[in-house]
Design a protein around this motif. Structure first.
Motif, PDB file in Angstrom:
ATOM      1  N   GLY A  42       0.818  -1.214   0.000  1.00 21.79           N
ATOM      2  CA  GLY A  42       0.000   0.000   0.000  1.00 21.79           C
ATOM      3  C   GLY A  42       0.847   1.258   0.000  1.00 21.79           C
ATOM      4  N   LEU A  43       1.952   1.239   0.755  1.00 20.03           N
ATOM      5  CA  LEU A  43       2.862   2.383   0.769  1.00 20.03           C
ATOM      6  C   LEU A  43       3.498   2.595  -0.607  1.00 20.03           C
ATOM      7  CD1 LEU A  43       4.543   1.859   4.249  1.00 20.03           C
ATOM      8  CD2 LEU A  43       2.936   3.673   3.616  1.00 20.03           C
ATOM      9  N   ILE A  44       3.825   1.500  -1.275  1.00 18.83           N
ATOM     10  CA  ILE A  44       4.386   1.601  -2.627  1.00 18.83           C
ATOM     11  C   ILE A  44       3.348   2.203  -3.574  1.00 18.83           C
ATOM     12  CG2 ILE A  44       5.168   0.258  -4.625  1.00 18.83           C
ATOM     13  CD1 ILE A  44       6.512  -1.652  -2.577  1.00 18.83           C
ATOM     14  N   ALA A  45       2.116   1.741  -3.498  1.00 18.24           N
ATOM     15  CA  ALA A  45       1.053   2.281  -4.351  1.00 18.24           C
ATOM     16  C   ALA A  45       0.847   3.770  -4.069  1.00 18.24           C
ATOM     17  CB  ALA A  45      -0.248   1.507  -4.129  1.00 18.24           C
ATOM     18  N   PHE A  46       0.883   4.143  -2.791  1.00 21.74           N
ATOM     19  CA  PHE A  46       0.760   5.556  -2.415  1.00 21.74           C
ATOM     20  C   PHE A  46       1.889   6.370  -3.036  1.00 21.74           C
ATOM     21  CE2 PHE A  46       2.413   8.821   0.474  1.00 21.74           C
ATOM     22  CZ  PHE A  46       1.346   9.698   0.506  1.00 21.74           C
TER      23      PHE A  46
END
Length: 98
Positions: A42-46
């Motif tokens: 999720g952090l990567i997608a953000f």
């Protein structure tokens, strides 16, 4: 037409956001390779979404100057939003990279 000072400041903040997001993305990709958790994904997608948004914004600041030049209230709003985004990304960078 030259960019006004508010849009110039917003463009600079957009560029700084890109520079802050690049090392964050690197850390999170390395962490995902190690831990493979949904939170890190999720952090990567953000980071990817914010990186794309800021890069596109900087592009538009320079290619569509007249779009922002008409209304000083729009320029001020764009600067405030870029500033808030910078504060959020800077805080996340400080927390992640320390």
């Amino acid at each position: 037409m030259a960019m006004g000072p508010l849009i110039t400041a917003a463009a600079i903040l957009g560029g700084l956001n890109v520079l802050l997001l690049l090392p964050l993305l690197g850390v999170w990709v390395r962490n995902y390779a190690t831990f493979r958790t949904g939170l890190v994904a999720g952090l990567i997608a953000f980071a990817v979404a914010m990186l794309a948004e800021n890069a596109i914004a900087v592009y538009f600041f320079f290619s569509m100057q007249s779009f922002y030049a008409g209304d000083p209230h729009v320029q001020q709003a764009v600067l405030v939003l870029r500033s808030l985004q910078f504060v959020a990304i800077a805080g996340l960078s400080y927390t992640t990279l320390r």
